[in-house]
Design a protein around this motif. Structure first.
Motif, PDB file in Angstrom:
ATOM      1  N   VAL A   1       7.241  -8.626   0.954  1.00  0.00           N
ATOM      2  CA  VAL A   1       7.340  -9.688  -0.044  1.00  0.00           C
ATOM      3  C   VAL A   1       8.640  -9.493  -0.801  1.00  0.00           C
ATOM      4  N   VAL A   2       9.451 -10.531  -0.860  1.00  0.00           N
ATOM      5  CA  VAL A   2      10.747 -10.451  -1.551  1.00  0.00           C
ATOM      6  C   VAL A   2      10.672 -11.337  -2.788  1.00  0.00           C
ATOM      7  N   ALA A   3      10.782 -10.709  -3.964  1.00  0.00           N
ATOM      8  CA  ALA A   3      10.597 -11.447  -5.212  1.00  0.00           C
ATOM      9  C   ALA A   3      11.401 -10.777  -6.317  1.00  0.00           C
ATOM     10  N   ASP A   4      12.267 -11.529  -6.977  1.00  0.00           N
ATOM     11  CA  ASP A   4      13.016 -10.937  -8.080  1.00  0.00           C
ATOM     12  C   ASP A   4      12.067 -10.580  -9.221  1.00  0.00           C
ATOM     13  N   SER A   5      12.542  -9.776 -10.147  1.00  0.00           N
ATOM     14  CA  SER A   5      11.670  -9.172 -11.152  1.00  0.00           C
ATOM     15  C   SER A   5      11.016 -10.187 -12.078  1.00  0.00           C
ATOM     16  N   SER A   6      11.550 -11.402 -12.176  1.00  0.00           N
ATOM     17  CA  SER A   6      10.910 -12.414 -13.018  1.00  0.00           C
ATOM     18  C   SER A   6       9.569 -12.863 -12.446  1.00  0.00           C
ATOM     19  N   LYS A   7       9.320 -12.557 -11.155  1.00  0.00           N
ATOM     20  CA  LYS A   7       8.073 -12.972 -10.501  1.00  0.00           C
ATOM     21  C   LYS A   7       6.944 -11.944 -10.671  1.00  0.00           C
ATOM     22  N   ALA A   8       7.267 -10.768 -11.200  1.00  0.00           N
ATOM     23  CA  ALA A   8       6.262  -9.716 -11.320  1.00  0.00           C
ATOM     24  C   ALA A   8       5.175 -10.127 -12.303  1.00  0.00           C
ATOM     25  N   ASN A   9       3.939 -10.117 -11.844  1.00  0.00           N
ATOM     26  CA  ASN A   9       2.764 -10.479 -12.649  1.00  0.00           C
ATOM     27  C   ASN A   9       2.849 -11.900 -13.211  1.00  0.00           C
ATOM     28  N   ALA A  10       3.616 -12.763 -12.560  1.00  0.00           N
ATOM     29  CA  ALA A  10       3.696 -14.169 -12.957  1.00  0.00           C
ATOM     30  C   ALA A  10       2.638 -14.958 -12.197  1.00  0.00           C
ATOM     31  N   ALA A  11       1.930 -15.834 -12.901  1.00  0.00           N
ATOM     32  CA  ALA A  11       0.839 -16.608 -12.280  1.00  0.00           C
ATOM     33  C   ALA A  11       0.815 -18.013 -12.871  1.00  0.00           C
ATOM     34  N   GLU A  12       1.902 -18.754 -12.643  1.00  0.00           N
ATOM     35  CA  GLU A  12       2.033 -20.095 -13.205  1.00  0.00           C
ATOM     36  C   GLU A  12       1.117 -21.108 -12.520  1.00  0.00           C
ATOM     37  N   HIS A  13       0.865 -20.916 -11.228  1.00  0.00           N
ATOM     38  CA  HIS A  13       0.159 -21.918 -10.434  1.00  0.00           C
ATOM     39  C   HIS A  13      -1.308 -21.516 -10.181  1.00  0.00           C
ATOM     40  N   HIS A  14      -2.050 -22.435  -9.552  1.00  0.00           N
ATOM     41  CA  HIS A  14      -3.488 -22.248  -9.370  1.00  0.00           C
ATOM     42  C   HIS A  14      -3.871 -21.649  -8.021  1.00  0.00           C
ATOM     43  N   TYR A  15      -2.928 -21.515  -7.109  1.00  0.00           N
ATOM     44  CA  TYR A  15      -3.268 -21.153  -5.739  1.00  0.00           C
ATOM     45  C   TYR A  15      -2.669 -19.801  -5.365  1.00  0.00           C
ATOM     46  N   TRP A  16      -3.336 -19.124  -4.409  1.00  0.00           N
ATOM     47  CA  TRP A  16      -2.945 -17.759  -4.055  1.00  0.00           C
ATOM     48  C   TRP A  16      -2.935 -17.566  -2.546  1.00  0.00           C
ATOM     49  N   ALA A  17      -1.949 -16.821  -2.085  1.00  0.00           N
ATOM     50  CA  ALA A  17      -1.918 -16.301  -0.720  1.00  0.00           C
ATOM     51  C   ALA A  17      -2.229 -14.812  -0.810  1.00  0.00           C
ATOM     52  N   VAL A  18      -3.253 -14.383  -0.084  1.00  0.00           N
ATOM     53  CA  VAL A  18      -3.707 -13.002  -0.168  1.00  0.00           C
ATOM     54  C   VAL A  18      -3.128 -12.211   1.005  1.00  0.00           C
ATOM     55  N   ALA A  19      -2.467 -11.114   0.693  1.00  0.00           N
ATOM     56  CA  ALA A  19      -1.924 -10.263   1.754  1.00  0.00           C
ATOM     57  C   ALA A  19      -3.075  -9.642   2.536  1.00  0.00           C
ATOM     58  N   PRO A  20      -3.004  -9.648   3.874  1.00  0.00           N
ATOM     59  CA  PRO A  20      -4.127  -9.165   4.688  1.00  0.00           C
ATOM     60  C   PRO A  20      -4.249  -7.657   4.734  1.00  0.00           C
ATOM     61  N   GLY A  21      -3.275  -6.931   4.207  1.00  0.00           N
ATOM     62  CA  GLY A  21      -3.323  -5.473   4.283  1.00  0.00           C
ATOM     63  C   GLY A  21      -2.120  -4.868   3.576  1.00  0.00           C
ATOM     64  N   PRO A  22      -1.709  -3.668   3.980  1.00  0.00           N
ATOM     65  CA  PRO A  22      -0.570  -3.016   3.352  1.00  0.00           C
ATOM     66  C   PRO A  22       0.699  -3.859   3.456  1.00  0.00           C
ATOM     67  N   HIS A  23       1.492  -3.825   2.416  1.00  0.00           N
ATOM     68  CA  HIS A  23       2.736  -4.597   2.394  1.00  0.00           C
ATOM     69  C   HIS A  23       3.733  -3.930   1.467  1.00  0.00           C
ATOM     70  N   VAL A  24       4.972  -4.320   1.622  1.00  0.00           N
ATOM     71  CA  VAL A  24       6.058  -3.829   0.780  1.00  0.00           C
ATOM     72  C   VAL A  24       6.459  -4.944  -0.177  1.00  0.00           C
ATOM     73  N   LEU A  25       6.713  -4.606  -1.429  1.00  0.00           N
ATOM     74  CA  LEU A  25       7.301  -5.534  -2.389  1.00  0.00           C
ATOM     75  C   LEU A  25       8.704  -5.055  -2.717  1.00  0.00           C
TER      76      LEU A  25
END
Length: 261
Positions: A199-223
């Motif tokens: 997952v590639v996300a700049d630091s402004s996205k950390a713990n941000a939850a503006e929207h109502h929908y979610w994609a759930v990672a199926p297992g281990p992942h790198v941020l």
């Protein structure tokens, strides 16, 4: 009918009542009621026969987003591209950071890249050393993405070595925050179709939850994020056993990150 789905369609350029009703599978009268409520909320402006996005009410386009936190995104992209071997099959999500990754990969020889993003597609369409696969579906123009059931036909027949997934927000234990269920679904499909998920996300996205929908990672992942992430946010990701956090410096060598485990 969810108002977000109607708004997404208007933002994507489907702006006539009849077309909206056909695409969304609802009646024209339901569309008109929804547009009236969206207009009251300041999200759209009604026109003769339909509506257009409000200048202040719609989500930012992917080109607008590419100008926000651009330096951090380019550093993240440099690190991410360095994870790709020349014989890899790569999945690139739509988004501004993934477009910067595509620009990095354009000079490489050997990788195969499958993408649902207009940005990555544009960055790679003249890259002679990269085999480019475009996932089919409906184009969300403002978002710069391709979504829908057609993509499943490609992803069901593909196992990528690595998938790079963009995010509007990332919350440990919850997943990737998305503005629509269609985008959440395509992200989940891409993650399930890859041996490694980044997952590639700049630091402004950390713990941000503006929207109502979610994609759930199926297992281990790198941020992969940048060093603008706060200490408390970093600790929440470190505490998530399914997430490996990589923090890239925004100054100095863009390829050498500061990693936390």
């Amino acid at each position: 009918m969810r108002h977000q789905e109607l708004l997404d369609a208007v933002i994507d350029g489907i702006q006539r009542v009849e077309d909206l009703a056909r695409i969304l599978g609802i009646s024209p009268s339901t569309v008109r009621r929804g547009l009236a409520e969206l207009e009251q909320a300041g999200k759209v402006v009604r026109t003769h026969g339909g509506a257009v996005p409000s200048p202040t009410g719609g989500e930012l386009s992917w080109t607008q987003k590419s100008r926000r936190h651009a330096a951090a995104k380019r550093r993240i992209a440099a690190y991410a591209a360095d994870l790709v071997a020349d014989d890899h099959v790569v999945l690139l999500d739509a988004g501004s950071t993934t477009t910067f990754i595509a620009e990095r990969l354009a000079s490489r020889f050997g990788p195969t890249v499958a993408t649902n993003g207009l940005g990555p597609m544009t960055a790679l369409h003249d890259a002679e050393g990269v085999e480019l696969i475009v996932l089919g579906g409906r184009v969300r123009r403002r978002r710069g993405s391709i979504v829908g059931d057609y993509a499943r036909g490609v992803l069901d027949r593909l196992t990528a070595d690595i998938a790079f997934i963009g995010a509007d927000g990332v919350v440990p234990g919850r997943g990737i925050n998305c503005p629509s269920p269609e985008l959440a679904a395509i992200k989940e499909l891409q993650m399930r179709s890859a041996r490694e998920v980044v997952v590639v996300a700049d630091s402004s996205k950390a713990n941000a939850a503006e929207h109502h929908y979610w994609a759930v990672a199926p297992g281990p992942h790198v941020l992969v994020t940048d060093d603008g992430i706060g200490d408390e946010d970093a600790r929440t990701f470190d505490a998530d056993p399914s997430c490996r956090l990589r923090v890239v410096a925004t100054a100095g060598d863009p390829i050498t990150p500061a990693a936390t485990d």
